[in-house]
Design an enzyme around this catalytic site. Structure first.
Site, PDB file in Angstrom:
ATOM      1  CG  ASN A 130      -4.466   3.474   7.394  1.00 45.54           C
ATOM      2  OD1 ASN A 130      -5.685   3.323   7.260  1.00 45.54           O
ATOM      3  ND2 ASN A 130      -3.691   3.945   6.439  1.00 45.54           N
ATOM      4  N   PRO A 131      -6.085   0.221   9.240  1.00 45.34           N
ATOM      5  CG  PRO A 131      -8.052  -0.489  10.276  1.00 45.34           C
ATOM      6  CD  PRO A 131      -7.067   0.658  10.213  1.00 45.34           C
ATOM      7  CG  PHE A 138      -1.924   1.026   1.338  1.00 45.21           C
ATOM      8  CD1 PHE A 138      -3.128   0.902   0.656  1.00 45.21           C
ATOM      9  CD2 PHE A 138      -1.728   2.147   2.130  1.00 45.21           C
ATOM     10  CE1 PHE A 138      -4.107   1.877   0.754  1.00 45.21           C
ATOM     11  CE2 PHE A 138      -2.702   3.129   2.231  1.00 45.21           C
ATOM     12  CZ  PHE A 138      -3.895   2.993   1.541  1.00 45.21           C
TER      13      PHE A 138
HETATM   14  C1  LIG Z   1      -4.581   0.523   4.422  1.00 44.80           C
HETATM   15  S1  LIG Z   1      -3.048  -0.362   4.488  1.00 44.80           S
HETATM   16  C2  LIG Z   1      -2.115   0.701   5.580  1.00 44.80           C
HETATM   17  C3  LIG Z   1      -0.625   0.628   5.407  1.00 44.80           C
HETATM   18  C4  LIG Z   1       0.164   1.667   6.223  1.00 44.80           C
HETATM   19  N1  LIG Z   1       0.044   1.415   7.640  1.00 44.80           N
HETATM   20  C5  LIG Z   1      -0.337   3.082   5.942  1.00 44.80           C
HETATM   21  O1  LIG Z   1      -0.874   3.713   6.831  1.00 44.80           O
HETATM   22  O2  LIG Z   1      -0.171   3.569   4.825  1.00 44.80           O
HETATM   23  C6  LIG Z   1      -3.466  -1.753   5.506  1.00 44.80           C
HETATM   24  C7  LIG Z   1      -2.343  -2.731   5.793  1.00 44.80           C
HETATM   25  O3  LIG Z   1      -2.845  -3.757   6.669  1.00 44.80           O
HETATM   26  C8  LIG Z   1      -2.374  -5.025   6.252  1.00 44.80           C
HETATM   27  N2  LIG Z   1      -3.336  -6.030   6.734  1.00 44.80           N
HETATM   28  C9  LIG Z   1      -4.536  -6.353   6.202  1.00 44.80           C
HETATM   29  N3  LIG Z   1      -5.141  -7.293   6.954  1.00 44.80           N
HETATM   30  C10 LIG Z   1      -4.300  -7.574   7.981  1.00 44.80           C
HETATM   31  C11 LIG Z   1      -4.347  -8.476   9.076  1.00 44.80           C
HETATM   32  N4  LIG Z   1      -5.406  -9.267   9.273  1.00 44.80           N
HETATM   33  N5  LIG Z   1      -3.293  -8.518   9.928  1.00 44.80           N
HETATM   34  C12 LIG Z   1      -2.211  -7.698   9.728  1.00 44.80           C
HETATM   35  N6  LIG Z   1      -2.106  -6.841   8.702  1.00 44.80           N
HETATM   36  C13 LIG Z   1      -3.140  -6.775   7.837  1.00 44.80           C
HETATM   37  C14 LIG Z   1      -2.247  -4.906   4.743  1.00 44.80           C
HETATM   38  O4  LIG Z   1      -1.324  -5.871   4.239  1.00 44.80           O
HETATM   39  C15 LIG Z   1      -1.783  -3.456   4.583  1.00 44.80           C
HETATM   40  O5  LIG Z   1      -0.375  -3.365   4.585  1.00 44.80           O
END
Ligand SMILES: C[S@@+](CC[C@H](N)C(=O)[O-])C[C@H]1O[C@@H](n2cnc3c(N)ncnc32)[C@H](O)[C@@H]1O
Length: 288
Positions: free
Chosen positions: A193-194, A91
């Site tokens: 930031n999920p 992302f």
């Molecule tokens: C919207 S992006 C945010 C990335 C970064 N933190 C930012 O703020 O730009 C969400 C991130 O959560 C990760 N992610 C999604 N589901 C997850 C889970 N169940 N456990 C851990 N990470 C997860 C994704 O791989 C992605 O990197």
């Protein structure tokens, strides 16, 4: 043909292909190619391009015109004054997430005021590590565990941590939310930031997003709240008393997330707006 003319042509091409901020994109691509800053482009306007440079610039502009995000082409992005590596499959940090970092730093300062010399932070879903690394670089007392389900994101975050010389205070762990860290570990601040886009909204996303960014970073079930709900549910068991949970949300979810927290063991539940006035950050303090 000098730089001014190349820029004018590239801008026109990008505009025709529906790229917003076409001139800025044209400049950033040329600056990337010539390894100059944008400012240096302006002081080199009379410079000519070699044939190889001109060909390479045309390829970059065509690639951008196809919709490939600028950051995946240049391989980096800026976030809170840091330059971070980004790569296809991970992302791209958005400017509004800087507000989330502000609110996490405020929470951390509250914890510091109550006596913690070392402050433990957990960043769930770290991506390239933008949140984790900003917090570590802006607060010397912070020790951050950055987690992601995606091993590629974890690798990138570790690379960015090493490049920023923060490897001793940013630890990276792969796994599904809290499963990535030891069962008994607790933190002063949990930040995330999920993914929060409802799965049915794929078609309404811009082509640059849906065509290029990883779906695991975007989608979170039918209403977009699947991951946030799990983050909220698991947080009380992972925070110290008086610790904070700080979440980025879609504005359409802000009030639902507030209600979720109001119904739990949380105090000082607050919703914050981004610079465009949209409710994008929710923060709460774990009560006793
Ligand atoms: C919207 S992006 C945010 C990335 C970064 N933190 C930012 O703020 O730009 C969400 C991130 O959560 C990760 N992610 C999604 N589901 C997850 C889970 N169940 N456990 C851990 N990470 C997860 C994704 O791989 C992605 O990197």
């Amino acid at each position: 043909v000098n730089l001014v003319e190349y820029l004018a042509r590239a801008t026109e091409y990008l505009e025709k292909h529906g790229i917003s901020s076409a001139r800025l994109n044209a400049e950033l691509l040329l600056a990337h190619l010539l390894r100059l800053s944008r400012l240096e482009l302006y002081t080199n306007f009379d410079r000519r391009l070699s044939t190889a440079e001109a060909d390479a610039y045309r390829d970059l502009v065509v690639e951008r015109g196809s919709g490939r995000p600028l950051q995946y082409i240049t391989g980096d992005t800026g976030f809170r004054g840091m330059t971070l590596a980004v790569a296809e499959g991970v992302f791209i940090p958005r400017p509004e997430t800087e507000v989330l970092v502000e609110k996490a730093l405020e929470a951390l300062d509250q914890c510091a005021a109550h006596g913690g010399s070392q402050l433990k932070v957990l960043d769930l879903g770290t991506g390239c590590g933008n949140i984790a690394l900003s917090i570590a670089s802006e607060r010397d007392a912070a020790v951050v565990t950055a987690t992601d389900l995606d091993p590629a994101a974890c690798d990138l975050c570790a690379r960015n941590a090493a490049a920023a010389d923060l490897g001793e205070r940013v630890f990276v762990a792969a796994g599904d939310l809290y499963d990535a860290v030891d069962a008994g570990a607790t933190y002063d601040v949990i930040v995330s930031n999920p993914p929060y886009v409802p799965s049915g909204m794929l078609d309404s996303l811009p082509g640059e997003v849906k065509g290029f960014e990883p779906s695991a970073a975007l989608f979170a079930g039918a209403d977009g709240m699947d991951v946030i709900r799990r983050v909220v549910e698991g947080a009380p068991g992972r925070l110290v008393e008086g610790g904070y949970l700080v979440l980025e949300v879609d504005e359409s979810h802000a009030q639902s997330v507030r209600e979720l927290l109001d119904a739990g063991p949380w105090d000082d539940v607050a919703v914050f707006e981004d610079l465009a006035g949209r409710e994008r950050v929710v923060r709460a303090k774990l009560g006793s």
